[in-house]
Design a protein around this motif. Structure first.
Motif, PDB file in Angstrom:
ATOM      1  N   CYS A   1       5.737  -0.167  -4.989  1.00  0.00           N
ATOM      2  CA  CYS A   1       6.992   0.449  -4.531  1.00  0.00           C
ATOM      3  C   CYS A   1       6.787   1.577  -3.534  1.00  0.00           C
ATOM      4  O   CYS A   1       7.593   2.518  -3.480  1.00  0.00           O
ATOM      5  N   ASP A   2       5.733   1.506  -2.748  1.00  0.00           N
ATOM      6  CA  ASP A   2       5.517   2.547  -1.749  1.00  0.00           C
ATOM      7  C   ASP A   2       6.668   2.604  -0.752  1.00  0.00           C
ATOM      8  O   ASP A   2       6.993   3.666  -0.221  1.00  0.00           O
ATOM      9  N   ASP A   3       7.288   1.443  -0.488  1.00  0.00           N
ATOM     10  CA  ASP A   3       8.412   1.417   0.442  1.00  0.00           C
ATOM     11  C   ASP A   3       9.619   2.159  -0.128  1.00  0.00           C
ATOM     12  O   ASP A   3      10.278   2.935   0.583  1.00  0.00           O
ATOM     13  N   LEU A   4       9.896   1.947  -1.418  1.00  0.00           N
ATOM     14  CA  LEU A   4      10.996   2.690  -2.039  1.00  0.00           C
ATOM     15  C   LEU A   4      10.682   4.176  -2.121  1.00  0.00           C
ATOM     16  O   LEU A   4      11.561   5.019  -1.891  1.00  0.00           O
ATOM     17  N   ALA A   5       9.436   4.510  -2.425  1.00  0.00           N
ATOM     18  CA  ALA A   5       9.045   5.916  -2.482  1.00  0.00           C
ATOM     19  C   ALA A   5       9.259   6.588  -1.128  1.00  0.00           C
ATOM     20  O   ALA A   5       9.671   7.755  -1.058  1.00  0.00           O
ATOM     21  N   ALA A   6       8.998   5.851  -0.055  1.00  0.00           N
ATOM     22  CA  ALA A   6       9.207   6.408   1.290  1.00  0.00           C
ATOM     23  C   ALA A   6      10.685   6.699   1.535  1.00  0.00           C
ATOM     24  O   ALA A   6      11.041   7.701   2.164  1.00  0.00           O
ATOM     25  N   VAL A   7      11.554   5.831   1.017  1.00  0.00           N
ATOM     26  CA  VAL A   7      12.993   6.075   1.138  1.00  0.00           C
ATOM     27  C   VAL A   7      13.384   7.320   0.354  1.00  0.00           C
ATOM     28  O   VAL A   7      14.119   8.183   0.852  1.00  0.00           O
ATOM     29  N   PHE A   8      12.889   7.423  -0.872  1.00  0.00           N
ATOM     30  CA  PHE A   8      13.233   8.586  -1.697  1.00  0.00           C
ATOM     31  C   PHE A   8      12.720   9.879  -1.050  1.00  0.00           C
ATOM     32  O   PHE A   8      13.422  10.901  -1.056  1.00  0.00           O
ATOM     33  N   ASP A   9      11.513   9.838  -0.503  1.00  0.00           N
ATOM     34  CA  ASP A   9      10.959  11.030   0.146  1.00  0.00           C
ATOM     35  C   ASP A   9      11.750  11.393   1.402  1.00  0.00           C
ATOM     36  O   ASP A   9      11.997  12.578   1.678  1.00  0.00           O
ATOM     37  N   ALA A  10      12.142  10.382   2.160  1.00  0.00           N
ATOM     38  CA  ALA A  10      12.924  10.649   3.376  1.00  0.00           C
ATOM     39  C   ALA A  10      14.287  11.223   3.024  1.00  0.00           C
ATOM     40  O   ALA A  10      14.800  12.121   3.711  1.00  0.00           O
ATOM     41  N   LEU A  11      14.886  10.714   1.952  1.00  0.00           N
ATOM     42  CA  LEU A  11      16.180  11.246   1.533  1.00  0.00           C
ATOM     43  C   LEU A  11      16.033  12.685   1.043  1.00  0.00           C
ATOM     44  O   LEU A  11      16.910  13.526   1.285  1.00  0.00           O
ATOM     45  N   ARG A  12      14.937  12.982   0.377  1.00  0.00           N
ATOM     46  CA  ARG A  12      14.666  14.371  -0.010  1.00  0.00           C
ATOM     47  C   ARG A  12      14.578  15.265   1.218  1.00  0.00           C
ATOM     48  O   ARG A  12      15.023  16.414   1.195  1.00  0.00           O
ATOM     49  N   GLY A  13      13.992  14.744   2.297  1.00  0.00           N
ATOM     50  CA  GLY A  13      13.913  15.524   3.525  1.00  0.00           C
ATOM     51  C   GLY A  13      15.285  15.861   4.074  1.00  0.00           C
ATOM     52  O   GLY A  13      15.538  17.001   4.503  1.00  0.00           O
ATOM     53  N   VAL A  14      16.182  14.889   4.054  1.00  0.00           N
ATOM     54  CA  VAL A  14      17.567  15.145   4.462  1.00  0.00           C
ATOM     55  C   VAL A  14      18.180  16.222   3.573  1.00  0.00           C
ATOM     56  O   VAL A  14      18.803  17.185   4.048  1.00  0.00           O
ATOM     57  N   ASN A  15      18.005  16.050   2.274  1.00  0.00           N
ATOM     58  CA  ASN A  15      18.624  16.972   1.318  1.00  0.00           C
ATOM     59  C   ASN A  15      18.069  18.386   1.439  1.00  0.00           C
ATOM     60  O   ASN A  15      18.797  19.364   1.236  1.00  0.00           O
TER      61      ASN A  15
END
Length: 461
Positions: free
Chosen positions: A256-270
């Motif tokens: 799930c590295d791809d999903l983790a990248a989404v979660f990390d990117a969303l954290r960056g927005v937040n």
């Protein structure tokens, strides 16, 4: 028994904040996950029927009917699948297994269950279905729900930055009066940061990948039944037909590295938005920003005068909660004992909650921005009350003129002291400089000492 409403919801996401989170129900609810699983199972069955190696035959009208199972999926369908899982239905005993319940639901709708039924979920493990289904939900949830809200905030910041590009404002570093800026330039910084973070989120969302390789990622069952088929090629074609990239190497789970990248990117927005919320709260506290008072609204149960920056506070709290969840998700979903343990299944059910807290925050930030108006009078009063901030300009001009003691001279006048413009001008009168330089120094004021603040707003796209 009287049916209980949202006031009895265990989570505020489905209770107090349900009106904010409703746009995510098509992507984050259990019904949405069931519908996505049905889509995977239907399309997989049809793909098998297109293989020359299989005896499976499905005509055009049946294909249309099967696709309608997910295209026209409704509450009754979701409840039927849930009954198959928990109670049993139509001759099937309770599966106590959510994916198996979907398989049986599909079998119930086959025109020739005896011949076609064995090919439903053929050679698959549940994770083949689940990993694809989750990604079919995560991608549109981000693209269709979260991204527009983020983009709208970015556009508001950019528009306000341009409108107030020339409005001078006292800056603060370490909380202390510092070189003046413009309110518009400060908003432009946030607009630029948010735009960059949004770009990263969109990029990683476009790179989601899926696997379809069986119980240990080896295509073992597929090859045992039909060794003549190029199953990796079939898998790649099928996964890409869903709009996902293909994961060629996997265990039972899709890494799930791809999903983790989404979660990390969303954290960056937040993180950008939380930083914005904190600054806007402080600007309101300093009276740099005024707030619209909604008629009938209460700011305090005991202090009638209060108009609280509650939207920014609410956003801050939800962003913090969302990021806690996103950090947990990103760390957790990328690990699995050996070929798989089942703990990831329950964890992934919380993706929607992290998205929901983010969505609430975005709407609250937007509401907060819509209610604030810069108070130019207060900003100018603050500038006039802190003339010592021109000390930077003074010592820099004197350095230009070759004064080796320039910094120390201004430090002695201003550090820890409340120097006035008159104090500065008394200093200028005693300086051994050309008269043109003295005039240059005397012309300095805090309100005019904003550098290229106004012009820098043009750096926004």
């Amino acid at each position: 028994m009287t049916e209980r409403g949202s006031l009895y919801a265990v989570s505020p996401l489905d209770g107090r904040y349900a009106r904010y989170t409703e746009p995510l129900t098509d992507y984050a609810s259990e019904a949405a996950l069931i519908r996505a699983r049905i889509e995977i199972e239907v399309e997989y069955l049809l793909a098998l029927a297109d293989l020359e190696a299989t005896p499976l035959s499905i005509d055009g009208s049946t294909r249309t009917d099967l696709r309608a199972l997910y295209e026209a999926f409704d509450t009754e369908d979701a409840e039927t699948v849930k009954r198959l899982e928990t109670e049993g239905y139509a001759g099937y005993s309770a599966t106590n297994h959510d994916v198996k319940a979907v398989e049986y639901f599909l079998r119930l709708h086959l025109p020739d269950e005896k011949r076609q039924g064995p090919w439903v979920h053929f050679g698959l493990t549940s994770e083949d279905v689940n990993n694809l289904a989750h990604r079919l939900l995560v991608a549109p949830a981000v693209r269709e729900v979260l991204v527009p809200e983020i983009g709208s905030i970015r556009d508001t910041l950019a528009a306000d930055a341009r409108e107030y590009r020339a409005l001078p404002m006292l800056a603060r570093t370490h909380g202390q009066p510092a070189t003046p800026t413009t309110y518009g330039k400060e908003l432009a910084v946030y607009a630029a940061r948010l735009g960059q973070a949004l770009g990263r989120l969109e990029a990683v969302t476009d790179d989601l990948s899926g696997k379809l390789a069986g119980a240990s990622g080896t295509y073992a069952a597929h090859c045992a039944a039909h060794p003549e088929v190029d199953w990796p090629a079939f898998s790649e074609s099928f996964v890409e037909s869903l709009g996902l990239e293909h994961t060629a190497l996997s265990t039972q789970v899709n890494p799930c590295d791809d999903l983790a990248a989404v979660f990390d990117a969303l954290r960056g927005v937040n993180n950008v938005l939380r930083d914005l919320d904190l600054d806007m709260w402080l600007y309101v506290s300093d009276r740099y920003l005024g707030q619209d008072a909604a008629e009938g609204e209460t700011g305090s149960s005991t202090m009638p005068h209060k108009v609280n920056p509650i939207d920014f506070e609410n956003s801050e709290g939800n962003l913090t909660k969302a990021n806690s969840d996103l950090t947990f998700l990103a760390d957790y979903v990328t690990t699995s004992r050996l070929q798989r343990d089942l703990s990831d299944s329950t964890v992934k059910r919380n993706i929607g909650a992290a998205f929901a807290h983010s969505l609430i925050a975005y709407q609250k930030t937007a509401a907060g921005l819509s209610k604030v108006t810069p108070n130019g009078t207060v900003m100018r009063e603050e500038l006039e009350a802190n003339p010592e901030v021109i000390g930077e300009a003074v010592q820099t001009i004197l350095r230009r003129e070759g004064d080796t003691d320039a910094y120390e001279r201004i430090k002695a006048l201003t550090r820890g002291e409340r120097a006035t413009l008159s104090d500065f001008r008394d200093l200028f009168a005693d300086l051994d400089v050309d008269e043109s330089v003295r005039e240059e120094l005397n012309a300095l004021t805090p309100a005019d000492y904003t550098g290229l603040g106004e012009e820098l707003v043009e750096e926004l796209d």
